[in-house]
Design a protein around this motif. Structure first.
Motif, PDB file in Angstrom:
ATOM      1  N   ARG A   1      41.070 -30.983  -6.835  1.00  0.00           N
ATOM      2  CA  ARG A   1      42.472 -31.297  -6.553  1.00  0.00           C
ATOM      3  C   ARG A   1      43.245 -31.498  -7.844  1.00  0.00           C
ATOM      4  O   ARG A   1      42.798 -32.178  -8.756  1.00  0.00           O
ATOM      5  CB  ARG A   1      42.548 -32.560  -5.703  1.00  0.00           C
ATOM      6  CG  ARG A   1      43.935 -32.869  -5.262  1.00  0.00           C
ATOM      7  CD  ARG A   1      43.959 -34.042  -4.313  1.00  0.00           C
ATOM      8  NE  ARG A   1      45.314 -34.342  -3.960  1.00  0.00           N
ATOM      9  CZ  ARG A   1      45.719 -35.501  -3.516  1.00  0.00           C
ATOM     10  NH1 ARG A   1      44.852 -36.467  -3.333  1.00  0.00           N
ATOM     11  NH2 ARG A   1      46.968 -35.699  -3.224  1.00  0.00           N
TER      12      ARG A   1
ATOM     13  N   GLU B   1      54.524 -35.284  -5.698  1.00  0.00           N
ATOM     14  CA  GLU B   1      53.612 -35.186  -4.559  1.00  0.00           C
ATOM     15  C   GLU B   1      54.335 -35.460  -3.240  1.00  0.00           C
ATOM     16  O   GLU B   1      54.074 -34.794  -2.230  1.00  0.00           O
ATOM     17  CB  GLU B   1      52.451 -36.168  -4.731  1.00  0.00           C
ATOM     18  CG  GLU B   1      51.362 -35.974  -3.716  1.00  0.00           C
ATOM     19  CD  GLU B   1      50.115 -36.787  -4.024  1.00  0.00           C
ATOM     20  OE1 GLU B   1      49.319 -36.973  -3.093  1.00  0.00           O
ATOM     21  OE2 GLU B   1      49.944 -37.225  -5.168  1.00  0.00           O
ATOM     22  N   LEU B   2      55.261 -36.412  -3.233  1.00  0.00           N
ATOM     23  CA  LEU B   2      56.042 -36.696  -2.017  1.00  0.00           C
ATOM     24  C   LEU B   2      56.908 -35.496  -1.635  1.00  0.00           C
ATOM     25  O   LEU B   2      57.009 -35.141  -0.450  1.00  0.00           O
ATOM     26  CB  LEU B   2      56.904 -37.941  -2.212  1.00  0.00           C
ATOM     27  CG  LEU B   2      56.145 -39.263  -2.333  1.00  0.00           C
ATOM     28  CD1 LEU B   2      57.100 -40.399  -2.680  1.00  0.00           C
ATOM     29  CD2 LEU B   2      55.393 -39.575  -1.052  1.00  0.00           C
TER      30      LEU B   2
ATOM     31  N   VAL C   1      56.260 -32.372  -2.372  1.00  0.00           N
ATOM     32  CA  VAL C   1      55.341 -31.327  -1.916  1.00  0.00           C
ATOM     33  C   VAL C   1      54.944 -31.584  -0.465  1.00  0.00           C
ATOM     34  O   VAL C   1      54.937 -30.667   0.362  1.00  0.00           O
ATOM     35  CB  VAL C   1      54.093 -31.255  -2.827  1.00  0.00           C
ATOM     36  CG1 VAL C   1      52.995 -30.419  -2.200  1.00  0.00           C
ATOM     37  CG2 VAL C   1      54.469 -30.701  -4.187  1.00  0.00           C
ATOM     38  N   LYS C   2      54.636 -32.839  -0.129  1.00  0.00           N
ATOM     39  CA  LYS C   2      54.260 -33.171   1.246  1.00  0.00           C
ATOM     40  C   LYS C   2      55.407 -32.884   2.219  1.00  0.00           C
ATOM     41  O   LYS C   2      55.190 -32.363   3.310  1.00  0.00           O
ATOM     42  CB  LYS C   2      53.839 -34.633   1.347  1.00  0.00           C
ATOM     43  CG  LYS C   2      52.467 -34.897   0.767  1.00  0.00           C
ATOM     44  CD  LYS C   2      52.064 -36.340   0.923  1.00  0.00           C
ATOM     45  CE  LYS C   2      50.689 -36.577   0.322  1.00  0.00           C
ATOM     46  NZ  LYS C   2      50.252 -37.960   0.460  1.00  0.00           N
ATOM     47  N   GLU C   3      56.640 -33.214   1.814  1.00  0.00           N
ATOM     48  CA  GLU C   3      57.804 -32.926   2.663  1.00  0.00           C
ATOM     49  C   GLU C   3      57.945 -31.422   2.898  1.00  0.00           C
ATOM     50  O   GLU C   3      58.199 -30.983   4.025  1.00  0.00           O
ATOM     51  CB  GLU C   3      59.078 -33.467   2.014  1.00  0.00           C
ATOM     52  CG  GLU C   3      59.224 -34.959   2.045  1.00  0.00           C
ATOM     53  CD  GLU C   3      60.456 -35.435   1.287  1.00  0.00           C
ATOM     54  OE1 GLU C   3      61.290 -34.592   0.881  1.00  0.00           O
ATOM     55  OE2 GLU C   3      60.579 -36.657   1.083  1.00  0.00           O
TER      56      GLU C   3
ATOM     57  N   ILE D   1      55.580 -29.106   2.698  1.00  0.00           N
ATOM     58  CA  ILE D   1      54.468 -28.638   3.526  1.00  0.00           C
ATOM     59  C   ILE D   1      54.720 -28.973   4.989  1.00  0.00           C
ATOM     60  O   ILE D   1      54.520 -28.141   5.876  1.00  0.00           O
ATOM     61  CB  ILE D   1      53.132 -29.220   3.038  1.00  0.00           C
ATOM     62  CG1 ILE D   1      52.746 -28.570   1.708  1.00  0.00           C
ATOM     63  CG2 ILE D   1      52.027 -29.020   4.066  1.00  0.00           C
ATOM     64  CD1 ILE D   1      51.536 -29.170   1.046  1.00  0.00           C
ATOM     65  N   GLU D   2      55.197 -30.169   5.264  1.00  0.00           N
ATOM     66  CA  GLU D   2      55.517 -30.556   6.644  1.00  0.00           C
ATOM     67  C   GLU D   2      56.600 -29.649   7.228  1.00  0.00           C
ATOM     68  O   GLU D   2      56.543 -29.259   8.394  1.00  0.00           O
ATOM     69  CB  GLU D   2      55.961 -32.021   6.698  1.00  0.00           C
ATOM     70  CG  GLU D   2      54.822 -33.002   6.469  1.00  0.00           C
ATOM     71  CD  GLU D   2      55.300 -34.436   6.343  1.00  0.00           C
ATOM     72  OE1 GLU D   2      56.515 -34.707   6.503  1.00  0.00           O
ATOM     73  OE2 GLU D   2      54.451 -35.304   6.075  1.00  0.00           O
TER      74      GLU D   2
END
Length: 116
Positions: free
Chosen positions: A26, A34-35, A37-39, A41-42
């Protein structure tokens, strides 16, 4: 594609002999990145553009690309190991300028962005 019968169409990646699957460790990111990126991806999962992979043999890192003007993040994937293990295509895609020149006699030219 959702809704297509696998007997009709199924995509498979061929791998050269002697190559073993690579699972990258990773990649570390700043918490703020990272936050974002997560948004993203969602958003892509919700739109049905991507889906989670279970039991993946090849695992590549996400490479976030931050857009300077908007601060939004674009997600790219580092597929260098997989590209090296894949045989070269006998019929490569034509150059973009050749495609545009071929469509020049038409009245309308449209470009579609699958992500947006």
């Amino acid at each position: 594609m959702p809704g297509l019968d696998r007997k009709l169409v199924e995509h498979k990646l061929s791998i050269k002999k002697g190559y073993l699957p690579v699972k990258k460790a990773r990649r570390r990111m700043f918490m703020q990145t990272e936050l974002k990126v997560k948004e993203e991806i969602e958003r892509l999962v919700k739109a049905g553009f991507i889906r989670p992979a279970i039991y993946a043999n090849w695992l590549a890192n996400i490479v976030p690309v931050l857009k300077r003007k908007t601060g939004a993040v674009r997600i790219c994937v580092d597929y260098r190991n997989l590209n090296e293990a894949s045989p070269k295509d006998e019929y490569p895609m034509p150059m973009a300028d050749m495609l545009v020149d071929g469509a020049s006699h038409n009245q309308m030219l449209s470009f579609m962005d699958g992500n947006a």
